[in-house]
Design an enzyme around this catalytic site. Structure first.
Site, short mmCIF file in Angstrom:
data_model
loop_
_atom_site.label_atom_id
_atom_site.label_comp_id
_atom_site.label_asym_id
_atom_site.label_seq_id
_atom_site.Cartn_x
_atom_site.Cartn_y
_atom_site.Cartn_z
N GLY A 102 0.80 -1.23 0.00
CA GLY A 102 0.00 0.00 0.00
C GLY A 102 0.83 1.27 0.00
O GLY A 102 1.97 1.29 0.47
N ARG A 166 0.83 -5.85 -4.81
CA ARG A 166 0.82 -6.69 -3.62
C ARG A 166 1.30 -8.12 -3.89
O ARG A 166 1.16 -9.00 -3.04
CB ARG A 166 -0.59 -6.71 -3.01
CG ARG A 166 -1.03 -5.34 -2.50
CD ARG A 166 -2.29 -5.39 -1.66
NE ARG A 166 -2.67 -4.05 -1.21
CZ ARG A 166 -2.21 -3.48 -0.09
NH1 ARG A 166 -1.38 -4.13 0.67
NH2 ARG A 166 -2.59 -2.27 0.23
N ASP A 197 5.86 -7.83 5.43
CA ASP A 197 5.89 -8.94 4.48
C ASP A 197 6.90 -8.71 3.37
O ASP A 197 7.65 -9.61 3.00
CB ASP A 197 4.51 -9.12 3.83
CG ASP A 197 3.60 -9.99 4.68
OD1 ASP A 197 4.08 -10.50 5.71
OD2 ASP A 197 2.42 -10.14 4.32
N LYS A 223 8.46 0.79 5.21
CA LYS A 223 7.32 1.60 4.76
C LYS A 223 6.02 1.05 5.31
O LYS A 223 5.78 -0.14 5.22
CB LYS A 223 7.24 1.53 3.23
CG LYS A 223 6.01 2.18 2.64
CD LYS A 223 5.28 1.26 1.63
CE LYS A 223 4.58 0.12 2.35
NZ LYS A 223 3.77 -0.72 1.49
N THR A 224 5.21 1.87 5.92
CA THR A 224 3.78 1.58 6.18
C THR A 224 3.18 2.70 7.01
O THR A 224 3.75 3.09 8.04
CB THR A 224 3.53 0.23 6.89
OG1 THR A 224 2.20 0.25 7.43
CG2 THR A 224 4.48 -0.02 8.04
N ILE A 225 2.06 3.21 6.57
CA ILE A 225 1.41 4.25 7.35
C ILE A 225 0.91 3.70 8.69
O ILE A 225 0.72 4.44 9.64
CB ILE A 225 0.21 4.92 6.62
CG1 ILE A 225 -0.92 3.94 6.32
CG2 ILE A 225 0.66 5.63 5.36
CD1 ILE A 225 -2.23 4.63 5.99
N ASP A 226 0.70 2.37 8.76
CA ASP A 226 0.17 1.78 10.00
C ASP A 226 1.15 1.86 11.16
O ASP A 226 0.76 1.68 12.31
CB ASP A 226 -0.20 0.31 9.76
CG ASP A 226 -1.40 0.18 8.85
OD1 ASP A 226 -2.02 1.22 8.54
OD2 ASP A 226 -1.74 -0.95 8.45
N GLY A 272 -5.55 0.90 10.10
CA GLY A 272 -4.75 0.13 11.05
C GLY A 272 -5.47 -1.14 11.41
O GLY A 272 -6.16 -1.21 12.42
N GLU A 438 -7.72 8.92 2.34
CA GLU A 438 -7.38 10.34 2.36
C GLU A 438 -5.97 10.59 2.88
O GLU A 438 -5.39 11.64 2.64
CB GLU A 438 -8.39 11.10 3.23
CG GLU A 438 -9.83 11.07 2.73
CD GLU A 438 -10.55 9.76 3.04
OE1 GLU A 438 -9.97 8.90 3.72
OE2 GLU A 438 -11.70 9.59 2.59
#
Lengths: 564, 564
Positions: A102, A166, A197, A223-226, A272, A438
């Site tokens: 993502g 993905r 992953d 990397k991950t916004i979560d 999340g 967003e």
């Protein structure tokens, strides 16, 4: 005073990016192109790599050692300044980069970073951008990156420079395809920009290339916004900072609306699914009245009724104080944290696969008592959704449940009950929100822009020095950029194994919200105050210059021991 | 690098606002407190009022004259610089202010503006803030405003300084209550900050006070994020600029996401039940692939099938170009613009009031043929919603229909059909969004902050000069602030009458999107290009300093003849 949109960003004359070619840039976007990207001091002068002691694994080191005979035990590497420019480093490297999974704000800057490193320190190098994620590696679909191609994406959101995907490189055949691509392009190195992953996959690739005696090295990038890919040496995953600030802007606006109108409870679902870092960070930024942290719900083995009661209790107390409004934050993965819901879903999947759902509801008797009670407790719309909407495998689609709407409905029912019992006098109107897409592709904050550029630049240094199986790591992030530390951490040191289909599979464990960690403790110490007394903060829109523009998120600061 | 939140904004020492007292300010909020509010040059020196020619009405002047015997025909007033400070103007005025209707960014600055005017030009004046909207006037619930009370709200979003409400002063008894309050507080003037209804109400109050020979004057102020209260002399309603920029930031992010992911169609519903200004402005700011403008749908008497086909056609064309993604903007009031839907709703209300809805669907035969077809065309979820959810009067709840989800479902069905016919090869995944509350209470843009301050300051000047029944009007907005014109426009000149319950009722006509106006023409000339070629713009978060921070929205610029 008019809008000064540029049809083509400067510097994109020769070979502009096909995606951005059809794009028009806003004044802010154009300005971001020129935003300077300072490097940590160690990356500005000559440096050398110092190896640390041999590493182990996050768990089951023996199994990890078996799975990664070549990679396991590698030391972490640290960049340190050196007096003179090191000699003997190769020039004319051939490096591939890939975006995996993502979107997260800052991905383009990682690519700018590694590109600039190679331009400056390994002349005549070539950088290939694999298109559409790992599938691009397997299919050998790529674009050769040039300064003109890259320039329009500098400090811009999105992953559209080379897009993402993905797919995973998993089967022997897929590894073979990756090898063929590496050979065909004569790759010296590959940078994999992705989450847990993808970084596990990067390490498997590194191991495989080394095993086959190929020269191709592989470096990962967090990397991950979560925010759930981090550890001591990798203090943050990029994108989290920007995403949380975008969500917090919206939450701040909704809070001001709640206080002005005085009649709505806003239930805000936030991204999340696995971990609740985003919800926690947004609570710390905005002081919402309530924030549900999935990890706490799981640790305390709470039921859906417990969560509903917790919210309802606060609403009743607030009503007594004259407040019939508020803001409640909910992580998208909430119901995955509730054991009884998992149990119900499992039973439903079994029943729906074999039995007929009769209108009289006799089928419900096949549910265990606890699941039956839970099913009856759910709002009718959710009951229907569980029964009707299935994925292609016939399974209940948990991900499709709009948790915030479900909670509104359950809280409403509970409040009605209390009203009739005389323990609640007030009025309740729920408004639901989901903030997700967003935040994934906003213009990166100054922090994410700089952090990503340093991550990419460091990845270049690691590949240039012949390192493989490491994740690019930039630390000391609460200090001025000058003092940031730079290095690489052994990917195997982040790993544990999971048993799947009778085999051990390596996994980088997701970093969950730690209930003993500083961010949660800060939240826990304040939440009663925030619940009843409205201590709302409106962070406002992200500013790129001026006050607050260089602020770092609370989670990172608190984890680093700074005062947020 | 840490967050520097201030626990209490500066200057709020003595008598801080009860709402904001419990609040903590973010760095951006604190900084906004100090943002300078320059006045148009005419308001900076001595000025006098020049009356224009007698005015008429927007329609049916004879009826308006009957309804407003004292107000009708009043000239508009214009402020012009004068050599010396006018003498003889009263000091020590007693003025009330009220916020009416939904929130809009900038409301607090209107209050700051009139307050500062009185402080500077009518010493020893008192300002009363009526609490909770017009109900505050009727119940005489107010707070006396002081510099310390007002200061923390300067340039801040929301209406929470004195809150707002949707009550109207309508019945003779309610007018009596308003008179009593005006007498009790010995009010010289009242400033009503509101939309079309509230300004109509302001004029009725002005007429009533004058008729009773009371000294209380009433001035209106144009507020609404929907942008549908405007005319030649009142070029914009405040809040529209900020709200559209917040929505456009989000749309820009979602666009970048769409382009990066390449697999989603985002259907974004935007506020604006009566008019589609917000949707149009957001399309101009972001170049979305599709924007549906309700006024055009109505003018062309389009059906829901037409709208669905329009969207589906573009999706098919895009699929041929290899684009299986896009962004589509929809005004919240869309279905109110579609005549056949109105007809269906009317018939349903009739049937549901008298008949039983049998499961076999025999009841449907009572629908007229066109309505029957439309009903069958609707997605099942919407059908159920129409039948099940009713308001307290038993009517179908049109407002509750999630138009964006309905359209996704209808487009999906149509695409399936085309797929089976072989005219569409592609994949479609719809994602729905509703941007509403997120935009009403944001920190006002520099434009809204300055515009509102000038509107409030001008209102002070009008009341001070003894004017009544005017709306504060600030013009020449595409020029530098210095050159903005300032005056007041006769409220009756904006009015027409509507026949309700056998009586003429005065109304300020909502300003709809004009299909011959510059903003729509610009959109119409570009939309085919935007539909197929992705010319996305990402405006980014609102910036308060630096590039783009003083930009004005496209709608206003185009309407004023400037090049956006």
């Amino acid at each position: 005073m008019g809008f000064a949109n540029s049809v083509l960003p400067e510097g994109s004359g020769k070979s502009p990016a096909p995606g951005r070619l059809t794009s028009v840039y806003s004044e802010v976007q154009t300005n971001r192109l020129h935003h300077p990207l300072p490097l940590p001091s160690v990356l500005r002068g000559p440096f050398k790599l110092l190896d640390g002691p041999p590493s182990s694994a996050a768990g089951n080191p023996d199994e990890i050692a078996k799975l990664f005979p070549n990679m396991f035990g590698q030391p972490s590497a640290k960049l340190v300044p050196t007096g003179s420019v090191p000699t003997g480093l190769p020039q004319g490297l051939r490096i591939g980069v890939v975006l995996s999974g993502g979107q997260a704000p800052g991905g383009h800057n990682v690519i700018s970073g590694i590109f600039d490193y190679l331009q400056e320190r390994a002349q005549r190098s070539t950088v290939y951008g694999f298109k559409g994620g790992p599938a691009g590696i397997m299919k050998c679909k790529y674009v050769e990156l040039t300064p003109d191609f890259i320039y329009p994406y500098r400090n811009q959101g999105g992953f559209d420079m080379i897009c993402s995907g993905r797919d995973k490189i998993e089967t022997p055949e897929q590894f073979k395809q990756a090898e063929e691509t590496a050979m065909k392009l004569d790759l010296d190195g590959l940078l994999v920009i992705g989450g847990d992953d993808s970084n596990t996959n990067a390490c498997l690739l590194a191991e495989n290339f080394r095993q086959k005696n190929m020269k191709t090295r592989v470096i990962g990038c967090p990397k991950t916004i979560d925010g759930d890919l981090k550890c001591k040496e990798v203090p943050a995953s990029f994108g989290f900072d920007t995403a949380c600030k975008i969500y917090s802007e919206m939450i701040g606006n909704v809070m001001t609306d709640a206080r002005s109108t005085g009649k709505y409870y806003h239930f805000v679902r936030l991204m999340g699914r696995a971990a609740s870092h985003i919800t926690l960070e947004c609570a710390l930024q905005t002081h919402s009245n309530i924030a549900i942290i999935g990890e706490e719900v799981a640790a305390k083995k709470e039921t859906l009724k417990n969560v509903t009661d917790y919210i309802t209790d606060i609403i009743c107390k607030r009503a007594k104080l004259g407040y019939n409004y508020g803001v409640i934050l909910i992580p998208e993965g909430l119901i995955d944290f509730i054991p009884e819901v998992q149990q119900l879903i499992a039973e439903l999947n079994e029943i729906l696969a074999h039995d007929v759902v009769d209108k009289e509801g006799l089928w419900k008797k096949k549910l265990q008592q606890q699941s039956q009670l839970l099913f009856e407790f759910l709002p009718q719309a959710i009951q229907e959704q569980l029964l009707l909407e299935r994925d292609p495998h016939g399974n209940v689609q948990v991900a499709k449940i709009e948790t915030e709407k479900m909670l509104i409905s359950m809280v409403e029912t509970e409040l009605e009950k209390r009203k009739s019992e005389g323990t609640y006098v007030g009025h309740f109107k729920g408004q639901s929100h989901f903030f997700g897409y967003e935040g994934r592709c906003g213009l990166p904050t100054n922090f994410d822009a700089t952090y990503c550029y340093a991550l990419g630049y460091a990845a270049g240094a690691l590949l240039h020095s012949g390192k493989t199986g490491l994740i690019s790591s930039v630390g000391n992030l609460s200090a001025p950029i000058d003092e940031w530390t730079v290095g690489g951490t052994a990917l195997t040191s982040l790993m544990d194994v999971e048993r799947r289909h009778g085999k051990f599979k390596p996994v980088i464990k997701k970093a969950m919200v730690e209930l003993e960690g500083a961010p949660f403790r800060k939240f826990a110490s304040m939440r009663d105050e925030w619940a009843l007394n409205n201590r709302y903060i409106s962070p406002g829109p992200i500013q790129f210059i001026g006050p607050g523009s260089n602020n770092v998120n609370h989670t990172l600061l608190l984890e680093l021991g700074a005062q947020a």
